[in-house]
Scaffold this motif. Structure first.
Motif, short mmCIF file in Angstrom:
data_model
loop_
_atom_site.label_atom_id
_atom_site.label_comp_id
_atom_site.label_asym_id
_atom_site.label_seq_id
_atom_site.Cartn_x
_atom_site.Cartn_y
_atom_site.Cartn_z
N SER A 19 58.32 21.19 6.53
CA SER A 19 57.95 22.17 5.69
C SER A 19 56.58 22.26 4.96
O SER A 19 56.18 23.23 4.68
N HIS A 20 56.09 21.01 4.69
CA HIS A 20 54.85 20.79 4.12
C HIS A 20 53.88 21.40 5.08
O HIS A 20 52.72 22.10 4.87
N LEU A 21 54.17 21.17 6.37
CA LEU A 21 52.92 21.56 7.44
C LEU A 21 53.21 23.17 7.76
O LEU A 21 52.26 23.62 8.29
N PHE A 22 54.33 23.44 7.64
CA PHE A 22 54.61 25.21 8.26
C PHE A 22 54.91 26.18 7.17
O PHE A 22 54.15 26.79 6.54
N TRP A 23 56.33 26.35 6.59
CA TRP A 23 56.82 27.48 6.00
C TRP A 23 56.50 27.30 4.46
O TRP A 23 56.51 28.37 3.80
N ALA A 24 56.19 25.97 3.93
CA ALA A 24 56.18 26.01 2.48
C ALA A 24 54.81 25.49 1.98
O ALA A 24 54.78 25.02 0.91
N ARG A 25 53.74 25.53 2.61
CA ARG A 25 52.38 25.03 2.16
C ARG A 25 52.11 25.39 0.92
O ARG A 25 51.75 24.68 0.08
N LYS A 26 52.39 26.64 0.91
CA LYS A 26 51.77 27.38 -0.57
C LYS A 26 52.66 26.79 -1.58
O LYS A 26 51.94 26.40 -2.75
N GLU A 27 54.01 26.66 -1.49
CA GLU A 27 54.89 26.25 -2.35
C GLU A 27 54.41 24.81 -2.71
O GLU A 27 54.27 24.42 -4.11
N PHE A 28 54.06 24.00 -2.08
CA PHE A 28 53.97 22.55 -2.25
C PHE A 28 52.37 22.58 -2.90
O PHE A 28 52.33 21.60 -3.71
N GLN A 29 51.62 23.40 -2.59
CA GLN A 29 50.24 23.50 -3.53
C GLN A 29 50.43 23.40 -4.75
O GLN A 29 49.49 23.02 -5.55
N ALA A 30 51.44 24.20 -5.32
CA ALA A 30 51.67 24.22 -6.84
C ALA A 30 51.94 23.07 -7.41
O ALA A 30 51.90 22.83 -8.63
N GLN A 31 52.29 22.00 -6.70
CA GLN A 31 52.61 20.72 -7.46
C GLN A 31 51.39 19.71 -7.03
O GLN A 31 51.44 18.70 -7.67
N VAL A 32 50.58 19.95 -6.52
CA VAL A 32 49.50 19.10 -6.34
C VAL A 32 48.60 19.07 -7.74
O VAL A 32 48.24 20.38 -8.11
N PRO A 33 48.54 18.44 -8.54
CA PRO A 33 47.41 18.02 -9.67
C PRO A 33 46.10 18.35 -9.65
O PRO A 33 45.83 17.91 -8.49
N ASP A 34 45.81 19.23 -10.54
CA ASP A 34 44.22 19.56 -10.39
C ASP A 34 43.44 18.35 -10.32
O ASP A 34 42.18 17.98 -9.68
N LEU A 35 43.85 16.95 -11.21
CA LEU A 35 43.14 15.94 -11.20
C LEU A 35 42.76 15.22 -9.93
O LEU A 35 41.71 14.79 -9.56
N ILE A 42 39.10 16.34 -1.33
CA ILE A 42 40.02 17.06 -0.41
C ILE A 42 40.49 18.18 -1.36
O ILE A 42 40.71 17.96 -2.35
N ASP A 43 40.94 19.29 -0.60
CA ASP A 43 41.41 20.31 -1.29
C ASP A 43 43.22 20.24 -1.43
O ASP A 43 43.62 19.20 -0.72
N LYS A 44 43.70 21.21 -2.01
CA LYS A 44 45.10 21.02 -2.42
C LYS A 44 45.89 21.23 -0.79
O LYS A 44 46.87 20.47 -0.78
N ASP A 45 45.39 22.05 0.06
CA ASP A 45 46.00 22.19 1.31
C ASP A 45 45.97 20.98 1.98
O ASP A 45 46.86 20.45 2.74
N GLY A 46 44.78 20.21 1.97
CA GLY A 46 44.51 19.02 2.56
C GLY A 46 45.65 17.98 1.97
O GLY A 46 46.08 17.09 2.75
N VAL A 47 46.02 17.75 0.77
CA VAL A 47 46.92 16.87 0.17
C VAL A 47 48.17 17.31 0.54
O VAL A 47 48.76 16.34 1.10
N VAL A 48 48.63 18.46 0.88
CA VAL A 48 50.02 18.90 1.24
C VAL A 48 50.35 18.39 2.72
O VAL A 48 51.25 17.96 3.09
N VAL A 49 49.22 18.49 3.65
CA VAL A 49 49.19 18.41 5.03
C VAL A 49 49.34 16.95 5.17
O VAL A 49 50.36 16.37 5.76
N ALA A 50 48.55 16.24 4.54
CA ALA A 50 48.60 14.72 4.47
C ALA A 50 49.79 14.19 4.06
O ALA A 50 50.54 13.41 4.69
N SER A 51 50.43 14.68 2.88
CA SER A 51 51.76 14.12 2.30
C SER A 51 52.74 14.57 3.17
O SER A 51 53.86 13.79 3.56
N GLY A 52 52.78 15.71 3.88
CA GLY A 52 53.88 16.19 4.76
C GLY A 52 53.85 15.28 6.29
O GLY A 52 54.89 15.08 6.55
#
Length: 126
Positions: A19-35, A42-52
Motif C-alpha cells: 500500500s505504501h508503494l501503490f494505492w496509499a502513498r499520499k496517505e502515508f506522506q501525511a505521516q512523514v515528519p517534516d524534520l 529525501i522527499d516524503k514520497d521517497g521516505v514512503v517508498v523506502a519504508s514500504g
C-alpha cells in the motif's frame, strides 16, 4: 498460536508495504515528519517508498527465514519504534489520513504502536 500470529503479522506487513508503494502513498506522506525531509536529502514520497520496501522485506523475512525469526522480530519491533515519530507528527500537526480526521482518533492510534512492538516480539519467540 505464535506461528499463526507471526504469519498474520507477515501478511499485514507485506500488505502495508504494498500500500505504501501503490494505492496509499499520499496517505502515508501525511505521516512523514517534516524534520525527516529537513535533515535528510529525501522527499516524503521517497521516505514512503523506502519504508514500504522495508515493510515488504520484513514481512517476507518473518516467513522465509524461520531460523532468524527472533532476530527479524527484534528488527521489526525496532522498525515500529522508529516510525512512531511519524504517528506522533500526524497527531500533533493534525494531519488527516486513513480516516483519522479527529484529534481523538489520531491520539488513540498512538496506543496501537506499542501493541505492534509486543506482537512482533511475542510472535517470533520460541
Amino acid at each position: 498460536m505464535r506461528t499463526f500470529t507471526r504469519w498474520l503479522l507477515a501478511g499485514g506487513m507485506v500488505f502495508a508495504g504494498l500500500s505504501h508503494l501503490f494505492w496509499a502513498r499520499k496517505e502515508f506522506q501525511a505521516q512523514v515528519p517534516d524534520l525527516v525531509t529537513d535533515v535528510l536529502p529525501i522527499d516524503k514520497d521517497g521516505v514512503v517508498v523506502a519504508s514500504g520496501a522495508v515493510e515488504i522485506m520484513l514481512g517476507a523475512a518473518l516467513v522465509v527465514l524461520p531460523k532468524e525469526r527472533r532476530r527479524v522480530g527484534a528488527i521489526l519491533a525496532a522498525f515500529f519504534i522508529a516510525i512512531f515519530p511519524g504517528n506522533i507528527a500526524q497527531a500533533m500537526d493534525k494531519r488527516p489520513a486513513f480516516g483519522l480526521d479527529s484529534d481523538a482518533a489520531r491520539i488513540a492510534r498512538l496506543f496501537f504502536q506499542p501493541l505492534l512492538v509486543c506482537w512482533a516480539l511475542w510472535s517470533t519467540r520460541a
